[in-house]
Write a protein that holds these residues in place. Sequence first.
Motif, mmCIF file in Angstrom:
data_model
loop_
_atom_site.group_PDB
_atom_site.id
_atom_site.type_symbol
_atom_site.label_atom_id
_atom_site.label_comp_id
_atom_site.label_asym_id
_atom_site.label_seq_id
_atom_site.Cartn_x
_atom_site.Cartn_y
_atom_site.Cartn_z
ATOM 1 N N PHE A 184 0.831 -1.213 0.000
ATOM 2 C CA PHE A 184 0.000 0.000 0.000
ATOM 3 C C PHE A 184 0.865 1.263 0.000
ATOM 4 C CE2 PHE A 184 -2.247 3.338 2.394
ATOM 5 C CZ PHE A 184 -3.365 3.494 1.586
ATOM 6 N N LEU A 185 1.955 1.230 0.759
ATOM 7 C CA LEU A 185 2.847 2.379 0.850
ATOM 8 C C LEU A 185 3.851 2.450 -0.299
ATOM 9 C CD1 LEU A 185 3.565 2.311 4.688
ATOM 10 C CD2 LEU A 185 2.058 3.876 3.452
ATOM 11 N N GLY A 186 3.859 1.427 -1.141
ATOM 12 C CA GLY A 186 4.775 1.407 -2.273
ATOM 13 C C GLY A 186 6.210 1.129 -1.883
ATOM 14 N N LEU A 187 6.392 0.354 -0.835
ATOM 15 C CA LEU A 187 7.752 0.029 -0.380
ATOM 16 C C LEU A 187 8.197 -1.302 -0.909
ATOM 17 C CD1 LEU A 187 7.387 1.168 3.328
ATOM 18 C CD2 LEU A 187 8.365 2.442 1.442
#
Length: 72
Positions: free
Chosen positions: A69-72
């Motif tokens: 979700f956070l693009g990590l």
Amino acid sequence: MEQQNIIIFEPSTSEETNALKAFAKALKLKSEVKEKPHNPEFVAIIKESQKQAKEGKVTRVKKENLKEFLGL
């Protein structure tokens, strides 16, 4: 009667605030603490977010999907 001076301090941390309060108390100086009001635009954003949360307009992310979700 001698003229009274007003000195204004603007501490940037709670530790500085507490130290100044203790200093004034130790010298038996009259003191007053005034909090700075929050930026009105910031307050409006927070109130809108609270309204959205009450209306159920939120995004829920499971812990296992957080990095994605956070693009990590």
